[in-house]
Design an enzyme around this catalytic site. Structure first.
Site, PDB file in Angstrom:
ATOM      1  N   HIS A 121      40.601  37.076  33.666  1.00 50.53           N
ATOM      2  CA  HIS A 121      41.665  37.049  34.658  1.00 50.53           C
ATOM      3  C   HIS A 121      41.818  35.608  35.138  1.00 50.53           C
ATOM      4  O   HIS A 121      40.872  34.825  35.104  1.00 50.53           O
ATOM      5  CB  HIS A 121      41.269  37.971  35.821  1.00 50.53           C
ATOM      6  CG  HIS A 121      42.313  38.199  36.839  1.00 50.53           C
ATOM      7  ND1 HIS A 121      42.597  37.271  37.829  1.00 50.53           N
ATOM      8  CD2 HIS A 121      43.147  39.240  37.067  1.00 50.53           C
ATOM      9  CE1 HIS A 121      43.550  37.734  38.618  1.00 50.53           C
ATOM     10  NE2 HIS A 121      43.904  38.930  38.186  1.00 50.53           N
ATOM     11  N   ASP A 198      32.293  39.015  36.715  1.00 45.95           N
ATOM     12  CA  ASP A 198      33.488  39.477  37.420  1.00 45.95           C
ATOM     13  C   ASP A 198      33.559  40.984  37.239  1.00 45.95           C
ATOM     14  O   ASP A 198      33.943  41.480  36.187  1.00 45.95           O
ATOM     15  CB  ASP A 198      34.723  38.785  36.827  1.00 45.95           C
ATOM     16  CG  ASP A 198      36.032  39.302  37.408  1.00 45.95           C
ATOM     17  OD1 ASP A 198      36.007  40.282  38.178  1.00 45.95           O
ATOM     18  OD2 ASP A 198      37.089  38.739  37.069  1.00 45.95           O
ATOM     19  N   GLN A 201      37.011  45.054  37.723  1.00 44.22           N
ATOM     20  CA  GLN A 201      37.509  46.244  37.037  1.00 44.22           C
ATOM     21  C   GLN A 201      36.424  47.267  36.723  1.00 44.22           C
ATOM     22  O   GLN A 201      36.730  48.402  36.353  1.00 44.22           O
ATOM     23  CB  GLN A 201      38.208  45.839  35.730  1.00 44.22           C
ATOM     24  CG  GLN A 201      39.489  45.064  35.933  1.00 44.22           C
ATOM     25  CD  GLN A 201      40.540  45.860  36.682  1.00 44.22           C
ATOM     26  OE1 GLN A 201      40.634  47.070  36.562  1.00 44.22           O
ATOM     27  NE2 GLN A 201      41.343  45.171  37.480  1.00 44.22           N
ATOM     28  N   LYS A 224      40.147  47.638  44.869  1.00 44.30           N
ATOM     29  CA  LYS A 224      40.064  48.259  43.550  1.00 44.30           C
ATOM     30  C   LYS A 224      38.971  49.332  43.490  1.00 44.30           C
ATOM     31  O   LYS A 224      38.784  49.979  42.464  1.00 44.30           O
ATOM     32  CB  LYS A 224      39.814  47.199  42.475  1.00 44.30           C
ATOM     33  CG  LYS A 224      40.929  46.171  42.323  1.00 44.30           C
ATOM     34  CD  LYS A 224      40.608  45.176  41.231  1.00 44.30           C
ATOM     35  CE  LYS A 224      41.561  43.982  41.220  1.00 44.30           C
ATOM     36  NZ  LYS A 224      42.935  44.344  40.859  1.00 44.30           N
ATOM     37  N   CYS A 362      48.104  38.656  35.146  1.00 45.68           N
ATOM     38  CA  CYS A 362      47.249  37.510  35.475  1.00 45.68           C
ATOM     39  C   CYS A 362      46.260  37.228  34.349  1.00 45.68           C
ATOM     40  O   CYS A 362      45.087  36.904  34.584  1.00 45.68           O
ATOM     41  CB  CYS A 362      46.507  37.724  36.801  1.00 45.68           C
ATOM     42  SG  CYS A 362      47.599  37.764  38.229  1.00 45.68           S
TER      43      CYS A 362
END
Length: 406
Positions: A121, A198, A201, A224, A362
């Protein structure tokens, strides 16, 4: 556990959009909020609204207690060793920027290298580019293949004495690819390279155990994970956080200030300058508690079924191409429909009450790799159903009819 019972806890799912029941399939961008999260936000502002850590009156002490209990909820959710290793930030983006500034400025020097991947991202690309510009560093990139998987066969070739950090996505927001993050971390650590993951997600779909992963940093966003916007978490191993300088200066990150010298607070407060997002942190804690009470085996099976069902249904549509065919995926599917711009697809499906995402997500380097300007993306949450996917397929049939693709 029944999906109907879960759906009943999310008030927004009762909404009508253009005279159709809302079908929300943009969970990779943000998830909807259960009633308990909305109640937590309301309770803070109507019952205990006060600043934290700074006063001895009842409201402040109640707010502080709820705020720090939320930090403990974060600790339990990701299985951090200590609650003080969990820093409240605005979201994944700020968490990565914090590490780039604090870790990067303190530990990296001219000529050092930072390693990322081609499926990142923008939030895990741009902060490192800025750091490289400031300190004359080099950014290295692990490539992907046509299936949307990282080319990890030659991963060792990217590790050298100049590699000072690996910052890598756990699951792709644009492709759904789930990376073998534990194995990647193990290989990086064999070369004494710290790893930032990261987890924006992955946190809502997988049981996260930062101690088992042995990652040095882990980030995720509240919005999220069925929590509020404007709040997120940076986990860091305590020895790194203690060695890193503050990211911002101001109230609450200090122990003593004079015009000659400032003594910084201990972690986590050293990285939480100013009044934090108190209500949002408390509500995030409630969201994570809500998720932990669910039957994760059932949720995992349900989301896997949604992914398989949608993949098969979309694959049957003529001239539709799914972008990213990784063997291991979370509930994200990106696709193109020949001759139709994704924005047109999104506008037409919206008329049926269906919320899907269109654009580059993104993740422009991924779009460049596949030589496409954008995709249409559907992404699933715990409340989605196969019946909603059926309605999506009907809406896509209408898209094809309007553009004369029959």
């Amino acid at each position: 556990m029944r999906i109907e019972a879960i759906r009943s806890e999310f008030p927004i799912l009762q909404t009508q959009i253009h005279n159709h029941p809302l079908i929300y399939l943009d969970n990779a961008a943000t998830t909807q909020k259960p009633q308990c999260v909305l109640d937590a936000l309301n309770h803070y502002y109507t019952a205990i609204n006060a600043n934290v850590h700074r006063s001895v009156y009842y409201l402040s002490e109640a707010a502080t207690k709820a705020f720090e209990e939320a930090r403990q909820s974060v600790q339990h959710f990701i299985n951090a060793k200590e609650a003080r290793e969990c820093i409240f930030v605005k979201g994944t983006t700020e968490a990565i920027n914090l590490v780039a500034h604090s870790f990067g400025e303190h530990f990296l020097k001219k000529g050092d290298e930072i390693l990322i991947s081609a499926m990142e991202h923008h939030s895990n690309i741009v902060p490192w580019q800025l750091l490289c510009q400031r300190k004359e560093l080099k950014l290295q990139v692990i490539p992907i293949n046509e299936q949307g998987e990282l080319e990890l066969e030659n991963l060792e070739l990217y590790f050298n004495k100049k590699t000072k950090l690996l910052a890598i996505i756990h699951a792709s927001n644009a492709l759904g690819t789930l990376n073998p993050i534990a194995d990647i971390i193990k290989k990086a650590h064999a070369h004494n390279i710290p790893v930032l993951v990261d987890g924006a997600q992955s946190a809502a779909h997988l049981k996260i155990d930062v101690q088992a992963l042995d990652c040095d940093f882990f980030t995720f966003s509240g919005h999220k994970t069925y929590g509020p916007t404007g709040i997120g978490v940076l986990y860091g191993k305590s020895h790194w956080l203690e060695a890193m300088p503050p990211y911002q200066g101001g109230g609450d990150m200090i122990l003593k200030v004079s015009f000659d010298h400032t003594t910084y607070n201990e972690i986590p407060f050293k990285f939480e300058a100013g009044t934090p997002a108190i209500a949002e942190a408390i509500a995030l804690g409630r969201a994570l508690e809500y998720l932990q009470k669910l039957d994760w085996a059932f949720i995992s099976q349900h989301e896997a079924r949604l992914l398989q069902y949608a993949t098969e249904a979309l694959s049957s549509i003529p001239r539709l191409k799914i972008i990213g065919q990784a063997k291991e995926k979370i509930g994200v599917i990106s696709f193109t429909l020949e001759g139709i711009h994704p924005h047109d697809i999104g506008s037409i499906t919206d008329q049926f009450g269906i919320a899907i995402r269109t654009g580059h997500h993104c993740a422009m380097p991924i779009m460049d790799f596949f030589k496409i300007p954008a995709t249409t993306r559907v992404s699933f949450g715990i409340y989605n159903t196969c019946e909603e996917i059926d309605q999506l397929i009907k809406a896509l049939d209408e898209v094809r009819r309007l553009f004369k693709l029959y």
